[in-house]
Design a protein around this motif. Structure first.
Motif, PDB file in Angstrom:
ATOM      1  N   PHE A 199     -15.297 -12.048 -21.172  1.00 47.35           N
ATOM      2  CA  PHE A 199     -17.038 -11.788 -21.832  1.00 47.35           C
ATOM      3  C   PHE A 199     -17.709 -13.082 -21.305  1.00 47.35           C
ATOM      4  O   PHE A 199     -19.028 -12.600 -20.929  1.00 47.35           O
ATOM      5  N   ILE A 200     -17.098 -13.979 -20.768  1.00 49.63           N
ATOM      6  CA  ILE A 200     -17.868 -15.151 -20.492  1.00 49.63           C
ATOM      7  C   ILE A 200     -18.283 -14.943 -18.993  1.00 49.63           C
ATOM      8  O   ILE A 200     -19.479 -14.809 -18.527  1.00 49.63           O
ATOM      9  N   ILE A 201     -17.461 -14.238 -18.092  1.00 47.83           N
ATOM     10  CA  ILE A 201     -17.740 -13.701 -16.797  1.00 47.83           C
ATOM     11  C   ILE A 201     -19.101 -12.519 -17.152  1.00 47.83           C
ATOM     12  O   ILE A 201     -19.891 -12.622 -16.344  1.00 47.83           O
ATOM     13  N   ALA A 202     -18.945 -11.658 -17.782  1.00 49.92           N
ATOM     14  CA  ALA A 202     -19.925 -10.797 -18.179  1.00 49.92           C
ATOM     15  C   ALA A 202     -21.239 -11.400 -18.788  1.00 49.92           C
ATOM     16  O   ALA A 202     -22.305 -10.635 -18.821  1.00 49.92           O
ATOM     17  N   GLY A 203     -21.255 -12.753 -19.108  1.00 52.47           N
ATOM     18  CA  GLY A 203     -22.699 -13.287 -19.367  1.00 52.47           C
ATOM     19  C   GLY A 203     -22.584 -13.696 -20.979  1.00 52.47           C
ATOM     20  O   GLY A 203     -23.660 -14.336 -21.367  1.00 52.47           O
ATOM     21  N   ALA A 204     -21.824 -13.328 -21.774  1.00 48.63           N
ATOM     22  CA  ALA A 204     -21.751 -13.461 -23.166  1.00 48.63           C
ATOM     23  C   ALA A 204     -21.244 -14.867 -23.599  1.00 48.63           C
ATOM     24  O   ALA A 204     -20.677 -15.525 -22.533  1.00 48.63           O
TER      25      ALA A 204
END
Length: 406
Positions: A134-139
């Motif tokens: 999710f961090i990679i997805a921007g969240a």
């Protein structure tokens, strides 16, 4: 052009890299390292699954592009597994999608359902993809207690009430990697009720569903009435059938989430090689005695390792599921933290483990020990650990820390 890419800046240095580098140096120096670090099953894939792969690959029609969502026979096989194992009936067309292992499925679902500014609730410690997908997805990620109890439920409730914007989803993983916690169906009932009330998606990682050592198999959250309104669950063949390198997993549950994942995957891949999918269907539909044998093997290793560690003076809980021990760092070495302790254990005992910090900052007081070596090698590891813990010739701990490779 030298500035780091934005998404890469959001990823911290890979915690396991230091231990892996030290392990590589030791092996290059011809040292015999017992590797209990990576959860990489050492047993062969059952022969009937391999035979089905060989049979399928002989047919040139299977050499063409496959289906991103999984061939129909494989999705039907997964639905059949859920019906037999959990009493959950799934529509193979709308509620099941094959993934390239559960890790890929989680990462692509993160891309499908989250945007910069979204908040996802993740246990800490937890398997890295749960957070970093999710961090990679921007969240953004908000940490939760990692035990399946009232404390976790209360933390979810507080997070929903006090986070702006409201969290999108919560991740659960039981049996857990790395902590080996198991959840009860009663916990899942409360979780589903809470998440339905707050309109919060549940993303359940059930990769270790068949790795349990008690008499009661771990439940699926999808067994709870109404769970499908908010839940998607990921399973994997990697551990159940000793197929880690085959990269075969599944997502099942909520039609909207499955549809989102299927759509994203359709742009990114053509699915696993068709013979692998055919063999995976044979694994799910075929004889399951090898699964029981796998459980017996891991139980024997667990018992041997826990007993040996305790005799060496390292008090370690005996897990009721998963393929890991979540071992608190012995008091004498706790101030070092998990990375330095892991490097010290590698240098002095010739045993590699996974530092708990790699699973989140709340894991830094532990190391994860994988049950991935045979009994002979486990005994060898125990001799090294016992000599390390009980020896009086190691010198001061601080001196050992200073001597460790950078």
């Amino acid at each position: 052009m030298t500035e780091e890419f934005h998404r890469i800046r959001r990823l911290p240095p890979y915690v396991f890299a230091e231990v892996n580098a030290a392990k590589a140096r030791a092996r290059a120096a011809a040292e015999d390292i017992v590797d209990l670090g990576m959860g990489n099953p050492d047993s062969p894939t059952p022969p009937h699954i391999v035979a089905k792969l060989i049979e399928a690959v002989q047919d040139p029609r299977t050499h063409r592009y496959s289906m991103s969502k999984g061939i129909p026979g494989l999705r039907k096989a997964l639905a059949g597994y859920y019906d037999r194992r959990f009493g959950v009936k799934l529509d193979p067309e709308r509620e099941v999608v094959a993934t390239l292992g559960s890790k890929e499925g989680l990462a692509n679902l993160a891309q499908a359902i989250s945007s910069p500014g979204d908040t996802i609730l993740v246990p800490n410690p937890s398997y890295p993809i749960h957070q970093f997908g999710f961090i990679i997805a921007g969240a953004s990620v908000r940490s939760l207690p990692c035990t399946p109890d009232d404390e976790m439920l209360s933390a979810i409730d507080r997070a929903v009430r006090h986070s702006v914007p409201k969290p999108t989803a919560v991740i659960v993983n039981f049996p857990s990697n790395p902590t080996a916690h198991l959840a009860t169906i009663e916990f899942y009932r409360e979780l589903v009720a809470l998440c339905r009330r707050h309109e919060l998606f549940i993303l359940s990682d059930l990769a270790y569903a068949e790795l349990y050592f008690g008499t009661t198999p771990p439940p699926s959250v999808l067994e709870v009435p109404g769970a499908r309104e908010v839940t998607v669950e990921f399973t994997s063949l990697s551990k159940t059938y000793n197929m880690p390198g085959w990269r075969m997993g599944f997502a099942a549950g909520n039609e909207r989430l499955i549809g989102a994942l299927t759509r994203v995957k359709s742009y990114l891949d053509y699915g696993a090689f068709a013979p692998i999918q055919i063999a995976a269907a044979a694994a799910l539909n075929g004889p399951q005695d090898t699964v029981a044998e796998m459980r017996t093997l891991y139980r024997e290793r667990r018992d041997l390792l826990v007993k040996g560690l305790r005799q060496a003076g390292w008090g370690t809980p005996s897990p009721e599921g998963s393929m890991f021990l979540w071992a608190p760092i012995p008091e004498k070495f706790r101030h070092l933290g998990s990375v330095e302790f892991s490097k010290l254990l590698l240098a002095r005992a010739k045993v590699a483990v996974a530092p708990g910090l790699g699973f989140g900052e709340h894991g830094d007081s532990h190391v994860r020990i994988a049950l991935v070596e045979n009994n002979h090698r486990i005994r060898q590891a125990l001799r090294g650990i016992r000599a390390f813990l009980q020896g009086d010739n190691l010198g001061p701990v601080e001196a050992e820390k200073e001597s460790l490779p950078a």
